[in-house]
Design a protein around this motif. Structure first.
Motif, PDB file in Angstrom:
ATOM      1  N   LEU A 115      68.922 -40.075  -2.799  1.00 23.13           N
ATOM      2  CA  LEU A 115      68.451 -40.450  -1.627  1.00 23.13           C
ATOM      3  C   LEU A 115      69.180 -40.821  -0.685  1.00 23.13           C
ATOM      4  O   LEU A 115      68.923 -40.505   0.697  1.00 23.13           O
ATOM      5  CB  LEU A 115      67.436 -41.899  -2.199  1.00 23.13           C
ATOM      6  CG  LEU A 115      66.227 -41.622  -3.065  1.00 23.13           C
ATOM      7  CD1 LEU A 115      65.533 -42.886  -3.699  1.00 23.13           C
ATOM      8  CD2 LEU A 115      65.174 -40.680  -2.334  1.00 23.13           C
ATOM      9  N   TYR A 116      70.449 -41.553  -0.896  1.00 22.79           N
ATOM     10  CA  TYR A 116      71.385 -41.810  -0.165  1.00 22.79           C
ATOM     11  C   TYR A 116      71.923 -40.774   0.767  1.00 22.79           C
ATOM     12  O   TYR A 116      71.990 -40.687   1.971  1.00 22.79           O
ATOM     13  CB  TYR A 116      72.522 -42.758  -0.851  1.00 22.79           C
ATOM     14  CG  TYR A 116      73.611 -43.241   0.366  1.00 22.79           C
ATOM     15  CD1 TYR A 116      73.065 -43.722   1.445  1.00 22.79           C
ATOM     16  CD2 TYR A 116      74.702 -43.101  -0.228  1.00 22.79           C
ATOM     17  CE1 TYR A 116      74.092 -44.430   2.341  1.00 22.79           C
ATOM     18  CE2 TYR A 116      75.937 -43.760   0.875  1.00 22.79           C
ATOM     19  CZ  TYR A 116      75.507 -44.226   2.037  1.00 22.79           C
ATOM     20  OH  TYR A 116      76.514 -44.829   2.777  1.00 22.79           O
ATOM     21  N   GLY A 117      72.175 -39.764  -0.007  1.00 22.42           N
ATOM     22  CA  GLY A 117      72.730 -38.224   0.447  1.00 22.42           C
ATOM     23  C   GLY A 117      71.838 -37.515   1.366  1.00 22.42           C
ATOM     24  O   GLY A 117      72.153 -37.249   2.531  1.00 22.42           O
ATOM     25  N   LEU A 152      75.991 -32.382  -6.765  1.00 23.64           N
ATOM     26  CA  LEU A 152      77.049 -33.202  -7.061  1.00 23.64           C
ATOM     27  C   LEU A 152      76.592 -34.443  -7.837  1.00 23.64           C
ATOM     28  O   LEU A 152      77.400 -34.965  -8.792  1.00 23.64           O
ATOM     29  CB  LEU A 152      77.829 -33.639  -6.030  1.00 23.64           C
ATOM     30  CG  LEU A 152      79.193 -34.387  -5.984  1.00 23.64           C
ATOM     31  CD1 LEU A 152      80.080 -33.261  -7.044  1.00 23.64           C
ATOM     32  CD2 LEU A 152      79.985 -34.491  -4.877  1.00 23.64           C
ATOM     33  N   GLN A 153      75.276 -34.848  -7.478  1.00 24.89           N
ATOM     34  CA  GLN A 153      74.647 -36.313  -8.132  1.00 24.89           C
ATOM     35  C   GLN A 153      74.558 -36.107  -9.470  1.00 24.89           C
ATOM     36  O   GLN A 153      74.412 -36.872 -10.601  1.00 24.89           O
ATOM     37  CB  GLN A 153      73.630 -36.501  -7.292  1.00 24.89           C
ATOM     38  CG  GLN A 153      73.714 -36.762  -5.928  1.00 24.89           C
ATOM     39  CD  GLN A 153      75.003 -37.359  -5.595  1.00 24.89           C
ATOM     40  OE1 GLN A 153      75.499 -38.421  -6.004  1.00 24.89           O
ATOM     41  NE2 GLN A 153      75.533 -36.818  -4.591  1.00 24.89           N
ATOM     42  N   PHE A 187      78.266 -39.434  -3.551  1.00 29.35           N
ATOM     43  CA  PHE A 187      78.734 -39.612  -5.018  1.00 29.35           C
ATOM     44  C   PHE A 187      79.333 -40.839  -5.538  1.00 29.35           C
ATOM     45  O   PHE A 187      79.289 -41.347  -6.563  1.00 29.35           O
ATOM     46  CB  PHE A 187      79.653 -38.319  -5.442  1.00 29.35           C
ATOM     47  CG  PHE A 187      80.324 -38.290  -6.428  1.00 29.35           C
ATOM     48  CD1 PHE A 187      79.889 -37.803  -7.702  1.00 29.35           C
ATOM     49  CD2 PHE A 187      81.794 -38.788  -6.669  1.00 29.35           C
ATOM     50  CE1 PHE A 187      80.308 -37.589  -9.027  1.00 29.35           C
ATOM     51  CE2 PHE A 187      82.380 -38.657  -7.809  1.00 29.35           C
ATOM     52  CZ  PHE A 187      81.486 -38.314  -8.887  1.00 29.35           C
ATOM     53  N   VAL A 188      80.123 -41.376  -4.406  1.00 27.22           N
ATOM     54  CA  VAL A 188      80.778 -42.725  -4.368  1.00 27.22           C
ATOM     55  C   VAL A 188      79.655 -43.881  -4.973  1.00 27.22           C
ATOM     56  O   VAL A 188      79.697 -44.529  -5.838  1.00 27.22           O
ATOM     57  CB  VAL A 188      81.668 -43.079  -3.631  1.00 27.22           C
ATOM     58  CG1 VAL A 188      82.113 -44.628  -3.396  1.00 27.22           C
ATOM     59  CG2 VAL A 188      82.901 -42.093  -3.202  1.00 27.22           C
ATOM     60  N   ALA A 189      78.695 -43.566  -4.129  1.00 30.20           N
ATOM     61  CA  ALA A 189      77.582 -44.589  -4.303  1.00 30.20           C
ATOM     62  C   ALA A 189      76.945 -44.626  -5.677  1.00 30.20           C
ATOM     63  O   ALA A 189      76.638 -45.519  -6.497  1.00 30.20           O
ATOM     64  CB  ALA A 189      76.480 -44.491  -3.438  1.00 30.20           C
ATOM     65  N   TRP A 207      72.080 -41.495 -10.137  1.00 33.12           N
ATOM     66  CA  TRP A 207      71.462 -39.961  -9.837  1.00 33.12           C
ATOM     67  C   TRP A 207      70.435 -40.284  -8.361  1.00 33.12           C
ATOM     68  O   TRP A 207      70.462 -39.826  -7.638  1.00 33.12           O
ATOM     69  CB  TRP A 207      70.942 -39.516 -10.781  1.00 33.12           C
ATOM     70  CG  TRP A 207      70.207 -38.054 -10.440  1.00 33.12           C
ATOM     71  CD1 TRP A 207      70.446 -36.699 -10.168  1.00 33.12           C
ATOM     72  CD2 TRP A 207      68.760 -38.035 -10.210  1.00 33.12           C
ATOM     73  NE1 TRP A 207      69.454 -36.143  -9.739  1.00 33.12           N
ATOM     74  CE2 TRP A 207      68.477 -36.571  -9.799  1.00 33.12           C
ATOM     75  CE3 TRP A 207      67.727 -38.889 -10.270  1.00 33.12           C
ATOM     76  CZ2 TRP A 207      67.172 -36.279  -9.450  1.00 33.12           C
ATOM     77  CZ3 TRP A 207      66.358 -38.492 -10.017  1.00 33.12           C
ATOM     78  CH2 TRP A 207      66.100 -37.155  -9.727  1.00 33.12           C
ATOM     79  N   ALA A 208      69.628 -41.314  -8.784  1.00 33.18           N
ATOM     80  CA  ALA A 208      68.519 -41.566  -7.879  1.00 33.18           C
ATOM     81  C   ALA A 208      68.976 -42.061  -6.465  1.00 33.18           C
ATOM     82  O   ALA A 208      68.714 -41.665  -5.438  1.00 33.18           O
ATOM     83  CB  ALA A 208      67.572 -42.313  -8.455  1.00 33.18           C
TER      84      ALA A 208
END
Lengths: 544, 97
Positions: A453-455, A424-425, A493-495, A448-449
């Motif tokens: 990483l967050y996900g 999704l990123q 995705f929001v991030a 994207w990065a």
């Protein structure tokens, strides 16, 4: 082991194998030695073939095993697969025709090709390609898990403790798959998809008409499931209160509504970022095929919903299995005559072969276009490209096989959901790029990065219920600053989007180069009868 | 290179007449197919049942059909619109290229 069921299964499997090899001759082109021929079937598929091919892509063996398994286990949130496959088609309708047009005019084979051309950035293209590869590998592995479950229920290879003998049928199935994908390319799954879907429709229609009548009709099925789940909740009230297990229900509790909606939306947005779904779409012969299919493909969603409910039928029919994934195959084994159970098993196993073939082709296309030709051999000829792709399709399948034998199968659905978080990123780069060039390429890369990483970090922090301190135990987290659980992919995705929106103006103000865009406005509306579209179908035309 | 080559319909690279009316209609037809399934609270209930199916389930099955019809309608609209645009740009420019 039921001899008749195994016999029917083996017969259908052999039939499909012959078809797979014969597919190389079907709609044969003069020259199979290019990626357009091997990897996109000559880009000539019409509405009918595309319906089967894309259907085979979306509704996989994993779907047929895992979705009813979640229902059987009392987690009705798994029914999100239905709204997910409803929401996805309007989205396809809106953006894929643009991607089709620009891809045909510029000879793009993968989404990463488009990103590279649109943003003049091989780096961003590489990020999209690597994400596609990362997300596709567990997805192929899941198809193997689906096949393995069927083999287990049939009792093939499971009666021995020897790991080699146990996994031998899976090795054979995959060796056969690898061989005909190598020789026939995308034509093989396109042809086999007909058999797969004919069998699946037959089995599901018989199952939903016949099985509920065996246990007193649909009303009785829902009542039995409800009683069973309430019984479980009463017996395990303390564990549930302590967070050691999830309460079961036949409709989602109010607190799970956002989880349900976000899973449906996040999965729908992610689906067409997967390289394999785009492979099916780019193989169509003209633009309108995609939109027509968007209105025809929901027939499969109906089927999927009915199939999901077989999880409840299994509860009502008293199927008792330790691994919920075995519930539907076990239901077939218990309730159907041997020969029809064999047909059902074959349908699920072939349901694994079709998407596994398409996915490995898509992964091979990504490697060849966006890593091999972009970085390793920049002057690659079409013949060299096709040779690379064929070899990589073998490597990818081998990787998936190792993946599935080395990791516990219980993680199957969650692993695929982690792949969904990653893929999704790439949406801002691909989909937003189809409509506007506003986003800066390095802002997209930064977003994207951050999203990746967050996900991954969020998913790492989710413990399996009843096992504190474990990781990757589910696909839901609390949305930041709230106490509502939502799908991790949507949070990441929001991030991602926030980073893109904030960083783009900063980069533009500081004058960081935007990169050259090789596409023009008109490219996004081109159709098959435009003369320059046909011109550029010549595989020797190069994309930078 | 332009900032928003695809979004800018007033100055296309080559003449193709884009009328926004039919495209807006297609969007309006598609919008409920995306939005309604995501409004879970409106259908997350057991009653009334239909042929033994709780409302939650039969509503979602029924909506698959509704969404398919909406998408088909949107397909018809865009097909017609694209054909007209093609004719308009062909007659306006005498078949460019």
């Amino acid at each position: 082991m039921n001899g008749v069921a195994v016999g029917v299964f083996v017969f259908i499997f052999l039939l499909v194998t012959v078809m797979g090899f014969a597919a190389a001759r079907w709609r044969r082109a003069d020259d199979m030695g290019s990626l357009d021929e091997w990897g996109l079937g000559g880009r000539g598929f019409g509405t009918f073939i595309t319906w089967f091919l894309v259907g085979g892509d979306i509704y996989t063996a994993y779907t047929f095993i895992a979705v009813p398994a979640t229902m059987y286990a009392g987690s009705v949130v798994g029914f999100f697969a239905v709204p997910y496959t409803v929401v996805v088609y309007p989205l396809i309708f809106l953006f894929l025709p643009r991607l089709w047009s620009v891809s045909h005019r510029h000879g793009f084979v993968t989404p990463a090709d488009f990103v590279t051309g649109r943003y003049g950035s091989r780096g961003l293209g590489l990020a999209v390609a690597v994400t596609g590869l990362l997300a596709t590998m567990p997805y192929i592995a899941l198809q193997l898990v689906g096949m393995q479950v069927v083999l287990e229920v049939m009792g093939i290879g499971t009666t021995t403790g020897n790991w080699f003998v146990k996994d031998l049928p899976l090795f054979i199935a995959f060796a056969v798959l690898a061989a005909y994908t190598y020789s026939s390319g995308l034509r093989a799954p396109a042809l086999i998809a007909f058999v797969k879907d004919a069998l699946i429709y037959l089995v599901i229609i018989v199952a939903v008409l016949y099985l509920p009548s065996q246990v007193g009709g649909w009303g009785a099925v829902f009542d039995a499931a409800k009683d069973s789940f309430n019984g479980f909740n009463a017996d395990n009230a303390d564990t549930i209160a302590a967070g050691g297990a999830n309460a079961r229900a036949i409709i989602p509790p109010g607190a799970a509504q956002w989880a349900y909606a976000s899973l449906a939306l996040g999965s729908a947005m992610a689906l067409f970022m997967y390289p394999h779904s785009l492979t099916g779409v780019l193989a169509t012969k003209d633009r309108s095929v995609i939109r027509r299919n968007a209105s025809l493909l929901p027939a499969y969603s109906f089927l999927l919903g009915l199939l999901a409910l077989l999880g409840f039928v299994a509860v009502a029919a008293g199927v008792k299995v330790d691994n919920a994934q075995q519930s539907v195959p076990q239901l077939f084994e218990n309730e159907f005559p041997g020969w029809f159970a064999g047909v059902g098993f074959a349908a699920i196993a072939i349901g694994a072969l079709v998407p596994a073939a398409i996915m490995s082709i898509a992964a091979a296309n990504l490697w060849t276009r966006n890593i091999y030709r972009a970085f390793i051999n920049r002057g690659a000829t079409p013949a060299q490209e096709a040779r690379q792709a064929k070899l990589v399709s073998l490597v990818v399948k081998l990787g998936a096989l190792v993946f599935v034998l080395a990791l516990p199968n219980d993680f199957a659905i969650n692993l695929q959901l982690l792949g969904g978080v990653w893929i999704l990123q790439t949406l801002p780069s691909v989909v937003v790029g189809l409509f506007t060039r506003w986003c800066h390429r390095w802002a997209l890369l930064a977003g994207w990065a951050v999203g990746m990483l967050y996900g991954t970090w969020l998913a790492y922090g989710v413990a399996t219920p009843g096992d504190p301190g474990s990781h990757f135990g589910g696909s839901l987290v609390m949305f930041p600053f709230t106490d509502t659980k939502v799908y991790i992919a949507v949070v990441a995705f929001v991030a991602n989007v926030i980073v893109v929106v904030v960083v783009t103006p900063i980069l533009r103000m500081t004058g960081v180069p935007e990169g050259d865009d090789i596409t023009s406005d008109d490219d996004y509306h081109a159709d098959a009868d435009d003369p320059d579209v046909l011109d550029e179908l010549d595989p020797s035309v190069t994309v930078r | 290179m332009t900032d928003s080559p695809s979004g800018d319909r007033s100055r296309p690279a080559r003449p193709r007449v884009r009328r926004s009316g039919p495209w807006l209609l297609a969007l309006l037809l598609l919008a409920p197919a995306v939005v309604v399934p995501l409004l879970v609270p409106i259908y997350d209930r057991e009653g009334p049942t239909l042929w033994g199916f709780p409302f939650y389930f039969w509503f979602q099955f029924a909506f698959i059909i509704v969404a398919a019809l909406l998408t088909t309608a949107a397909y018809r609209v865009t097909l017609l619109a694209e054909r007209r645009e093609r004719e308009a740009s062909a007659s306006g420019k005498g078949g460019h290229r």
